[in-house]
Design a protein around this motif. Structure first.
Motif, PDB file in Angstrom:
ATOM      1  N   CYS A 121      -7.476  -0.541  -2.852  1.00 14.23           N
ATOM      2  CA  CYS A 121      -7.611  -1.995  -2.874  1.00 14.23           C
ATOM      3  C   CYS A 121      -9.081  -2.353  -2.658  1.00 14.23           C
ATOM      4  O   CYS A 121      -9.702  -1.902  -1.690  1.00 14.23           O
ATOM      5  CB  CYS A 121      -6.749  -2.599  -1.773  1.00 14.23           C
ATOM      6  SG  CYS A 121      -6.717  -4.394  -1.795  1.00 14.23           S
ATOM      7  N   LYS A 152       2.811   2.956 -12.051  1.00 15.46           N
ATOM      8  CA  LYS A 152       3.036   4.209 -11.328  1.00 15.46           C
ATOM      9  C   LYS A 152       4.140   5.022 -12.012  1.00 15.46           C
ATOM     10  O   LYS A 152       4.030   6.239 -12.142  1.00 15.46           O
ATOM     11  CB  LYS A 152       3.394   3.919  -9.871  1.00 15.46           C
ATOM     12  CG  LYS A 152       3.536   5.173  -9.033  1.00 15.46           C
ATOM     13  CD  LYS A 152       3.785   4.848  -7.582  1.00 15.46           C
ATOM     14  CE  LYS A 152       3.905   6.144  -6.784  1.00 15.46           C
ATOM     15  NZ  LYS A 152       4.163   5.893  -5.373  1.00 15.46           N
ATOM     16  N   ALA A 198       1.980  -2.725 -10.653  1.00 12.15           N
ATOM     17  CA  ALA A 198       1.606  -1.441 -10.060  1.00 12.15           C
ATOM     18  C   ALA A 198       2.796  -0.480 -10.021  1.00 12.15           C
ATOM     19  O   ALA A 198       2.649   0.718 -10.279  1.00 12.15           O
ATOM     20  CB  ALA A 198       1.044  -1.652  -8.660  1.00 12.15           C
ATOM     21  N   PHE A 235      -5.955  -2.407  -6.843  1.00 11.96           N
ATOM     22  CA  PHE A 235      -5.885  -3.843  -6.650  1.00 11.96           C
ATOM     23  C   PHE A 235      -7.283  -4.376  -6.375  1.00 11.96           C
ATOM     24  O   PHE A 235      -8.037  -3.793  -5.600  1.00 11.96           O
ATOM     25  CB  PHE A 235      -4.971  -4.200  -5.475  1.00 11.96           C
ATOM     26  CG  PHE A 235      -3.508  -4.014  -5.747  1.00 11.96           C
ATOM     27  CD1 PHE A 235      -2.900  -4.617  -6.831  1.00 11.96           C
ATOM     28  CD2 PHE A 235      -2.731  -3.240  -4.908  1.00 11.96           C
ATOM     29  CE1 PHE A 235      -1.551  -4.444  -7.092  1.00 11.96           C
ATOM     30  CE2 PHE A 235      -1.384  -3.062  -5.143  1.00 11.96           C
ATOM     31  CZ  PHE A 235      -0.782  -3.670  -6.243  1.00 11.96           C
ATOM     32  N   ALA A 288       1.003  -1.802  -0.289  1.00 15.38           N
ATOM     33  CA  ALA A 288       0.110  -1.382  -1.372  1.00 15.38           C
ATOM     34  C   ALA A 288      -0.086   0.126  -1.424  1.00 15.38           C
ATOM     35  O   ALA A 288      -0.182   0.711  -2.500  1.00 15.38           O
ATOM     36  CB  ALA A 288      -1.240  -2.084  -1.240  1.00 15.38           C
ATOM     37  N   THR A 290      -3.129   2.286 -10.106  1.00 13.23           N
ATOM     38  CA  THR A 290      -3.567   0.892 -10.038  1.00 13.23           C
ATOM     39  C   THR A 290      -4.535   0.725  -8.876  1.00 13.23           C
ATOM     40  O   THR A 290      -4.290   1.222  -7.777  1.00 13.23           O
ATOM     41  CB  THR A 290      -2.368  -0.057  -9.828  1.00 13.23           C
ATOM     42  OG1 THR A 290      -1.471   0.066 -10.937  1.00 13.23           O
ATOM     43  CG2 THR A 290      -2.808  -1.502  -9.696  1.00 13.23           C
ATOM     44  N   ALA A 317      -0.208   1.839  -5.100  1.00 16.93           N
ATOM     45  CA  ALA A 317      -1.552   1.762  -5.677  1.00 16.93           C
ATOM     46  C   ALA A 317      -2.443   2.865  -5.101  1.00 16.93           C
ATOM     47  O   ALA A 317      -2.146   3.439  -4.056  1.00 16.93           O
ATOM     48  CB  ALA A 317      -2.174   0.392  -5.394  1.00 16.93           C
TER      49      ALA A 317
END
Length: 145
Positions: free
Chosen positions: A103, A79, A75, A87, A96, A85, A100
Motif C-alpha cells: 500500500c 489475486k 485486488a 493499493f 489489505a 495489486t 495486496a
C-alpha cells in the motif's frame, strides 16, 4: 550481478484510479519511467475486462472507486488471476495484507511512486528490501504470470 541490469518482472501495469488528474499523472510518470501502461481505467468492471484480455504484471489501484466500487474486489479478482495489486490510497483497509502486495499512501511524489513500483518488483522476486516512507509491503508474495 556486478554492473549488470537487474531483472525486472513488473513491466506491464494496469492503473485503476477514479480521480482523473491522479490517473493522468500516474500514467505519465510510470510511462516515462519505462513501464508499459496496459490501460488506465476508473471502474471495476473495466479493470476486470482488462485483466481477462491483457497480460498484466501489476495492478496499481485506489481503494475507493466510482459507483461505490472498491479496489478490494479488484485486488481479490487480480489475486485469483495471479496478478499482484499495489493499493495507492489515502484510506486504510485492515485486510489489505491478505489481498495486496502493498500500500502506497497518498499523497505521494513522482519519486515515491517509481520507488514503490521498484520495491514491489523486488519484493515479488523475494528480495528483502526496506520499504521507503509512505510504502507498506505485505509479507504475502503473489506469483506473477
Amino acid at each position: 550481478m556486478l554492473f549488470g541490469k537487474r531483472k525486472q518482472v513488473v513491466k506491464r501495469i494496469l492503473i485503476v484510479e477514479d480521480e482523473p488528474l491522479t490517473a493522468f499523472d500516474n500514467e505519465n510518470i510510470l510511462g516515462d519511467a519505462g513501464y508499459e501502461i496496459v490501460a488506465t481505467v476508473d471502474d471495476l468492471d473495466e479493470a476486470l475486462d482488462v485483466l481477462d484480455r491483457e497480460e498484466v504484471h501489476l495492478v496499481l489501484s485506489d481503494l475507493r472507486l466510482k459507483k461505490q466500487q472498491t479496489g478490494v474486489a479488484l485486488a481479490k479478482a487480480a489475486k485469483e488471476r495471479g496478478v499482484p495489486t499495489l493499493f495507492a490510497t489515502g484510506h486504510s483497509y485492515p485486510g489489505a495484507a491478505n489481498i495486496a502486495v502493498g500500500c502506497l499512501l497518498k499523497p505521494y511524489s513522482e519519486r515515491q511512486l517509481c520507488k514503490a513500483i521498484e520495491c514491489v518488483d523486488r519484493h515479488i522476486q523475494g528480495e528483502k528490501i526496506k520499504a521507503p516512507k509512505g510504502l507498506e509491503l505485505f509479507i504475502t508474495i503473489v506469483e506473477t504470470k
